[in-house]
Design a protein around this motif. Sequence first.
Motif, PDB file in Angstrom:
ATOM      1  N   ALA A 142       0.782  -1.150   0.167  1.00 55.86           N
ATOM      2  CA  ALA A 142       0.146  -0.030  -0.045  1.00 55.86           C
ATOM      3  C   ALA A 142       1.073   1.083  -0.028  1.00 55.86           C
ATOM      4  N   PRO A 143       0.276   2.589  -0.292  1.00 54.36           N
ATOM      5  CA  PRO A 143       1.139   3.534  -0.466  1.00 54.36           C
ATOM      6  C   PRO A 143       1.567   4.038   1.088  1.00 54.36           C
ATOM      7  N   GLY A 144       0.594   3.544   1.951  1.00 53.77           N
ATOM      8  CA  GLY A 144       1.257   4.086   3.311  1.00 53.77           C
ATOM      9  C   GLY A 144       0.345   3.290   4.142  1.00 53.77           C
ATOM     10  N   TYR A 145       0.494   3.173   5.683  1.00 51.88           N
ATOM     11  CA  TYR A 145      -0.614   2.629   6.713  1.00 51.88           C
ATOM     12  C   TYR A 145      -1.505   3.719   6.401  1.00 51.88           C
ATOM     13  N   SER A 146      -2.817   2.950   6.886  1.00 48.15           N
ATOM     14  CA  SER A 146      -4.014   3.694   7.043  1.00 48.15           C
ATOM     15  C   SER A 146      -4.055   4.378   8.365  1.00 48.15           C
ATOM     16  N   LYS A 147      -5.106   5.247   8.701  1.00 45.60           N
ATOM     17  CA  LYS A 147      -5.290   5.895   9.832  1.00 45.60           C
ATOM     18  C   LYS A 147      -5.453   4.763  10.855  1.00 45.60           C
ATOM     19  N   THR A 148      -6.317   3.885  10.788  1.00 47.19           N
ATOM     20  CA  THR A 148      -6.588   2.598  11.530  1.00 47.19           C
ATOM     21  C   THR A 148      -5.336   2.029  12.087  1.00 47.19           C
ATOM     22  N   GLN A 149      -4.764   1.490  11.165  1.00 49.59           N
ATOM     23  CA  GLN A 149      -3.438   0.900  11.195  1.00 49.59           C
ATOM     24  C   GLN A 149      -2.546   1.481  12.248  1.00 49.59           C
ATOM     25  N   ILE A 150      -2.472   2.809  11.923  1.00 51.78           N
ATOM     26  CA  ILE A 150      -1.658   3.665  12.704  1.00 51.78           C
ATOM     27  C   ILE A 150      -2.327   3.706  14.241  1.00 51.78           C
ATOM     28  N   TRP A 151      -3.246   3.835  14.477  1.00 51.40           N
ATOM     29  CA  TRP A 151      -4.127   4.147  15.639  1.00 51.40           C
ATOM     30  C   TRP A 151      -3.811   2.622  16.390  1.00 51.40           C
ATOM     31  N   LEU A 152      -4.030   1.585  15.760  1.00 46.48           N
ATOM     32  CA  LEU A 152      -4.190   0.269  16.302  1.00 46.48           C
ATOM     33  C   LEU A 152      -2.566  -0.060  16.907  1.00 46.48           C
ATOM     34  N   HIS A 153      -1.501   0.258  16.050  1.00 50.07           N
ATOM     35  CA  HIS A 153      -0.144   0.401  16.328  1.00 50.07           C
ATOM     36  C   HIS A 153       0.073   0.861  17.621  1.00 50.07           C
ATOM     37  N   TRP A 154      -0.345   2.243  17.737  1.00 53.54           N
ATOM     38  CA  TRP A 154       0.261   2.766  19.066  1.00 53.54           C
ATOM     39  C   TRP A 154      -0.650   2.503  20.092  1.00 53.54           C
ATOM     40  N   ALA A 155      -1.980   2.132  20.012  1.00 57.20           N
ATOM     41  CA  ALA A 155      -2.822   1.733  20.854  1.00 57.20           C
ATOM     42  C   ALA A 155      -2.325   0.421  21.511  1.00 57.20           C
ATOM     43  N   VAL A 156      -1.841  -0.478  20.701  1.00 57.47           N
ATOM     44  CA  VAL A 156      -1.141  -1.797  21.377  1.00 57.47           C
ATOM     45  C   VAL A 156      -0.188  -1.460  22.359  1.00 57.47           C
ATOM     46  N   VAL A 157       0.868  -0.513  21.694  1.00 54.68           N
ATOM     47  CA  VAL A 157       2.093  -0.088  21.896  1.00 54.68           C
ATOM     48  C   VAL A 157       1.836   0.572  23.609  1.00 54.68           C
ATOM     49  N   LEU A 158       0.845   1.240  23.550  1.00 54.02           N
ATOM     50  CA  LEU A 158       0.504   2.045  24.985  1.00 54.02           C
ATOM     51  C   LEU A 158      -0.153   0.887  25.900  1.00 54.02           C
ATOM     52  N   LEU A 159      -1.036   0.087  25.374  1.00 55.89           N
ATOM     53  CA  LEU A 159      -1.283  -1.123  26.330  1.00 55.89           C
ATOM     54  C   LEU A 159      -0.557  -1.966  26.723  1.00 55.89           C
ATOM     55  N   LEU A 160       0.625  -2.233  25.960  1.00 51.68           N
ATOM     56  CA  LEU A 160       1.668  -3.201  26.483  1.00 51.68           C
ATOM     57  C   LEU A 160       2.706  -2.474  27.454  1.00 51.68           C
ATOM     58  N   ILE A 161       2.746  -1.248  27.310  1.00 54.13           N
ATOM     59  CA  ILE A 161       3.503  -0.509  28.371  1.00 54.13           C
ATOM     60  C   ILE A 161       2.636  -0.647  29.776  1.00 54.13           C
ATOM     61  N   VAL A 162       1.424  -0.322  29.417  1.00 54.23           N
ATOM     62  CA  VAL A 162       0.720  -0.420  30.767  1.00 54.23           C
ATOM     63  C   VAL A 162       0.530  -1.610  31.331  1.00 54.23           C
ATOM     64  N   GLN A 163       0.564  -2.771  30.647  1.00 57.33           N
ATOM     65  CA  GLN A 163       0.724  -4.263  30.984  1.00 57.33           C
ATOM     66  C   GLN A 163       2.353  -4.401  32.077  1.00 57.33           C
ATOM     67  N   TYR A 164       3.324  -4.004  31.412  1.00 53.57           N
ATOM     68  CA  TYR A 164       4.731  -4.337  31.784  1.00 53.57           C
ATOM     69  C   TYR A 164       4.545  -3.208  33.396  1.00 53.57           C
ATOM     70  N   LEU A 165       4.070  -2.062  33.292  1.00 57.14           N
ATOM     71  CA  LEU A 165       4.080  -1.167  34.409  1.00 57.14           C
ATOM     72  C   LEU A 165       3.295  -1.989  35.564  1.00 57.14           C
ATOM     73  N   PHE A 166       2.343  -2.271  35.343  1.00 55.23           N
ATOM     74  CA  PHE A 166       1.307  -2.928  36.442  1.00 55.23           C
ATOM     75  C   PHE A 166       1.103  -4.325  36.456  1.00 55.23           C
ATOM     76  N   ASN A 167       2.058  -5.123  36.253  1.00 57.45           N
ATOM     77  CA  ASN A 167       1.973  -6.698  36.111  1.00 57.45           C
ATOM     78  C   ASN A 167       2.148  -7.220  37.501  1.00 57.45           C
ATOM     79  N   ASP A 168       2.616  -6.545  38.385  1.00 59.03           N
ATOM     80  CA  ASP A 168       3.040  -7.303  39.748  1.00 59.03           C
ATOM     81  C   ASP A 168       1.828  -7.735  40.357  1.00 59.03           C
TER      82      ASP A 168
END
Length: 163
Positions: A4-30
């Motif tokens: 594709a010529p680039g990632y769609s808005k949704t693909q970008i949003w999903l990428h960063w949403a997953v990144v943020l959720l994974l950071i939360v998982q690591y910070l609060f997994n105790d």
Amino acid sequence: MSYAPGYSKTQIWLHWAVVLLLIVQYLFNDEMGHTFHDLMKNGSADAGFLTYGHIVIGITVLVLAIWRLALRAGHGTPEPPENDPAILRFGAAAIHWFLYVLLFLIPVAGLVAYYGQLGWAAETHSILTTALLWLAGLHVAAALYHQYVKRDHLLRRMMKPGA
């Protein structure tokens, strides 16, 4: 492979949403670890907000990963940088696919561990989580290499939707 010529808005949003959720998982997994330890030791545990939050976020990551793959199949992805050697293109593709596999396996292993009270599944969850950290680190290092050493503006593709 569909490019594709680039990632769609949704693909970008999903990428960063997953990144943020994974950071939360690591910070609060105790709390999840303590709850699981109590569950295995006593056969029951008092699961609090952070424990259930960990489960909900894990399931959310799984759902978002499925959505991302569906978009990848339907929309495609941008072509890898043409001046990258074949070995780097292969490595990038392999890391992306391993990241997707881990985004599926980690939540599944966690759910099997918690609801099945299976120590081996918890160990698998932990090993896969460590693998995800290493692969995500490689992914970030490669993106920064492209951005600041090669100066090919590769990061822009995950910031601004393509046509």
